[in-house]
Design a protein around this motif. Sequence first.
Motif, PDB file in Angstrom:
ATOM      1  N   LEU A  24       4.430  -3.242  -0.189  1.00  0.00           N
ATOM      2  CA  LEU A  24       5.495  -3.268   0.300  1.00  0.00           C
ATOM      3  C   LEU A  24       6.313  -1.844  -0.140  1.00  0.00           C
ATOM      4  N   MET A  25       6.191  -1.494  -1.547  1.00  0.00           N
ATOM      5  CA  MET A  25       6.704  -0.284  -1.860  1.00  0.00           C
ATOM      6  C   MET A  25       6.350   1.064  -1.124  1.00  0.00           C
ATOM      7  N   GLN A  26       4.860   1.082  -0.870  1.00  0.00           N
ATOM      8  CA  GLN A  26       4.306   2.287  -0.249  1.00  0.00           C
ATOM      9  C   GLN A  26       5.060   2.297   1.016  1.00  0.00           C
ATOM     10  N   GLU A  37      13.056   2.926  -4.841  1.00  0.00           N
ATOM     11  CA  GLU A  37      12.773   4.283  -5.386  1.00  0.00           C
ATOM     12  C   GLU A  37      11.504   4.465  -5.604  1.00  0.00           C
ATOM     13  N   GLY A  38      10.907   3.535  -6.220  1.00  0.00           N
ATOM     14  CA  GLY A  38       9.395   3.639  -6.619  1.00  0.00           C
ATOM     15  C   GLY A  38       9.212   4.905  -7.433  1.00  0.00           C
ATOM     16  N   GLU A  39       9.891   5.249  -8.377  1.00  0.00           N
ATOM     17  CA  GLU A  39       9.859   6.332  -9.310  1.00  0.00           C
ATOM     18  C   GLU A  39       8.196   6.167  -9.996  1.00  0.00           C
ATOM     19  N   CYS A  40       7.713   5.209 -10.247  1.00  0.00           N
ATOM     20  CA  CYS A  40       6.452   5.470 -10.800  1.00  0.00           C
ATOM     21  C   CYS A  40       5.120   5.042 -10.183  1.00  0.00           C
ATOM     22  N   GLY A  41       5.534   4.942  -8.574  1.00  0.00           N
ATOM     23  CA  GLY A  41       4.440   5.428  -7.812  1.00  0.00           C
ATOM     24  C   GLY A  41       3.445   3.896  -7.626  1.00  0.00           C
ATOM     25  N   GLY A  42       4.153   2.853  -8.237  1.00  0.00           N
ATOM     26  CA  GLY A  42       3.579   1.565  -8.028  1.00  0.00           C
ATOM     27  C   GLY A  42       2.540   1.103  -9.419  1.00  0.00           C
ATOM     28  N   SER A  43       2.821   1.613 -10.312  1.00  0.00           N
ATOM     29  CA  SER A  43       2.297   1.406 -11.497  1.00  0.00           C
ATOM     30  C   SER A  43       2.997   0.184 -12.337  1.00  0.00           C
ATOM     31  N   CYS A  44       4.129  -0.502 -11.794  1.00  0.00           N
ATOM     32  CA  CYS A  44       4.666  -1.643 -12.313  1.00  0.00           C
ATOM     33  C   CYS A  44       5.147  -1.083 -13.800  1.00  0.00           C
ATOM     34  N   ALA A  45       5.851  -0.047 -13.834  1.00  0.00           N
ATOM     35  CA  ALA A  45       6.275   0.629 -15.075  1.00  0.00           C
ATOM     36  C   ALA A  45       7.819   1.185 -15.077  1.00  0.00           C
ATOM     37  N   CYS A  46       8.543   0.912 -13.760  1.00  0.00           N
ATOM     38  CA  CYS A  46       9.896   1.486 -13.827  1.00  0.00           C
ATOM     39  C   CYS A  46      10.770   0.615 -13.144  1.00  0.00           C
ATOM     40  N   ALA A  47      10.433  -0.293 -12.570  1.00  0.00           N
ATOM     41  CA  ALA A  47      11.250  -1.410 -11.936  1.00  0.00           C
ATOM     42  C   ALA A  47      12.282  -0.921 -11.014  1.00  0.00           C
ATOM     43  N   THR A  48      12.142   0.254 -10.237  1.00  0.00           N
ATOM     44  CA  THR A  48      13.001   0.922  -9.148  1.00  0.00           C
ATOM     45  C   THR A  48      12.356   0.340  -7.935  1.00  0.00           C
ATOM     46  N   CYS A  49      11.777  -0.663  -7.707  1.00  0.00           N
ATOM     47  CA  CYS A  49      11.028  -1.181  -6.500  1.00  0.00           C
ATOM     48  C   CYS A  49      11.491  -2.326  -6.465  1.00  0.00           C
ATOM     49  N   HIS A  50      12.455  -2.937  -6.953  1.00  0.00           N
ATOM     50  CA  HIS A  50      12.959  -4.291  -6.991  1.00  0.00           C
ATOM     51  C   HIS A  50      13.529  -4.825  -5.442  1.00  0.00           C
ATOM     52  N   ARG A  84      11.222  -9.644  -6.461  1.00  0.00           N
ATOM     53  CA  ARG A  84       9.808  -9.322  -6.828  1.00  0.00           C
ATOM     54  C   ARG A  84       9.783  -7.805  -6.848  1.00  0.00           C
ATOM     55  N   LEU A  85       8.832  -7.180  -7.687  1.00  0.00           N
ATOM     56  CA  LEU A  85       8.852  -5.801  -7.252  1.00  0.00           C
ATOM     57  C   LEU A  85       7.831  -5.653  -6.305  1.00  0.00           C
ATOM     58  N   SER A  86       8.195  -4.578  -5.594  1.00  0.00           N
ATOM     59  CA  SER A  86       7.570  -4.556  -4.177  1.00  0.00           C
ATOM     60  C   SER A  86       6.230  -3.686  -4.270  1.00  0.00           C
ATOM     61  N   CYS A  87       6.227  -3.017  -5.502  1.00  0.00           N
ATOM     62  CA  CYS A  87       4.744  -2.222  -5.553  1.00  0.00           C
ATOM     63  C   CYS A  87       3.812  -3.308  -6.079  1.00  0.00           C
ATOM     64  N   GLN A  88       4.068  -4.554  -6.234  1.00  0.00           N
ATOM     65  CA  GLN A  88       2.903  -5.628  -6.689  1.00  0.00           C
ATOM     66  C   GLN A  88       2.707  -6.457  -5.577  1.00  0.00           C
TER      67      GLN A  88
HETATM   68  S1  FES Z   1       7.189   1.413  -8.290  1.00  0.00           S
HETATM   69 FE1  FES Z   1       7.514   1.339 -10.432  1.00  0.00          FE
HETATM   70  S2  FES Z   1       7.561  -0.826 -11.008  1.00  0.00           S
HETATM   71 FE2  FES Z   1       7.178  -0.831  -8.586  1.00  0.00          FE
END
Ligand code: FES
Lengths: 107, 401
Positions: A24-26, A37-50, A84-88
Amino acid sequence: MAKVTFIEHDGLEQVVDIPTGWTLMQGAVQSGVAGIEGECGGSCACATCHCYVDEAVVDTLPPPSETEEEMLGCTASERRSNSRLSCQIRVSDALDGIVVRLPEAQS
Amino acid sequence: MIIVGAGQGGLQVAESLRAEGYDGPITLIGEEASAPYHRPPLSKAILAGTMEEAQLAIRGAEFFERQRIALLTGTRVAAIDRSARQVSLEDGRRLDYRGLALATGARVRRLPITGDGLDGVLGLRSLDDARRIRAALDRAARVVVIGGGYIGLEVAAAARKRGLEVTILEAAERLLARSATPFLAGFYADLHRGQGVTVELGAKVVGLDGQGGRVTAVRTADGRSHPADLVVVGVGIVPDTALAEGCGLACDGGVLVDDCGRTDDPAIVAVGDCTARRTGTGTLLRLESVQNAVEQGKSAAAALLGRERPFTAAPWFWSDQYDVKLQIVGLSADHDRMVLRGSLEDRRFSAFHFREGALVAIDSVNRPADHMVGRKLLDRKAALTPDQAADETFPLASLTR
Ligand code: FES
Ligand SMILES: Cc1cc2nc3c(=O)[nH]c(=O)nc-3n(C[C@H](O)[C@H](O)[C@H](O)COP(=O)(O)OP(=O)(O)OC[C@H]3O[C@@H](n4cnc5c(N)ncnc54)[C@H](O)[C@@H]3O)c2cc1C
């Protein structure tokens, strides 16, 4: 492919076609949905894709991993039962037509 | 406004200019063929084959249209003429600028030894590099990684997960010598060895052997030969300061910028891996991370519009290897005390670093909540004590409210 409606905090709606297998994040970030925002590009490391997933849909999704669970405890905006985190979240046909609401702030 | 370098930092400058309300023309120029993409997955999901290339793009084509950002890919900027306020492209065209941002990133450091040009000897910086390494991994049986930094370790993990024989050769006496504490370096050496990777420390590479133009082995100073059909060189990067130096901007291992991304020319800012930052405390800081590129991008866009928006947040970074997620916040280089929270055996712990009693950095291994709370603790300069950090029952978050 799934059509996903993102509703930003201020009510602005954007419908995005997201290919199967993408997150969803992508889909949101590539289309420039401003509330993610998705700062970490989906690595579940930043929580900016809430995001807040449709209550009815959230129970049908694979549950958050331990990492996602911990990250959800640290989001900038309030955590809710449908957070949820949309990158997950990987898109499948089953998600076609879902509505995803975005929090006020990501960081 | 012209931005040179269409990577993470350059794209952020373009986006932040619009977010700050700038309405004029923006041209984002990059020499790579692709639109701006995420580099971190190159050494992780892309090598592992769990992510498609299309998923790497940071923004899609419609986004650039909607934001009226002219993206010139496959276009190299050859020089900057500061007195005429023009950049010249490699094809001879000249473009005027009112404000200019340099976001040229860095290039992989080459090994000054014989055999560096053999087939099967590859570095990793770009999507093209990742494609080459992935194709080579499909055929390889024995991989030697030269350099035990994050990129080298992530490539080693990806190769090992594919079941290949992997050796890491590191010249220093420990891994991650430039960027992590000896404690964390030891943890990663154990982790990789536990996965069946051969980790050789103090292994100085002196030459590469080949046959028919292809690499066959890596030779080290102790006289040993390490057979390989793929060699990945991860010995660091060199900031790309060519354009800045060419037009006389001050550089010192990076284009020199202040906390707002300003160079010594008021019309020019610089962001990301190509920069070295003079911090408020007078030290020179070089960071190679997504957060640094993003935050400097926001600051620099504001600076181009005459606004003050310094980047002062604690630096943070992450790395994924096997099932271990590392998240680092702060700078641990000059710490004088370290305490652990969590369990080393379970690979779920955070190392809290203090200097003169004050928290300076946290390395979290599979403890994302510690990392997230830690970012707030550092940004707010919260008065956490080493005893509280080590006490699992002490609620860290209570100090952030
Ligand atoms: S994009 Fe960084 S935690 Fe989802
Ligand atoms: C494999 C890999 C894994 C990484 N993993 C992580 C990680 O897990 N976490 C993390 O925080 N960071 C990670 N990083 C670092 C992070 O990706 C970089 O710090 C960040 O991309 C820097 O952004 P930048 O805009 O400064 O440079 P870049 O993204 O490198 O962009 C610079 C661009 O400028 C172009 N350019 C240069 N000169 C010119 C010119 N004259 N004309 C036109 N274009 C030019 C280059 O071709 C390049 O495309 C990783 C990096 C790599 C390579």
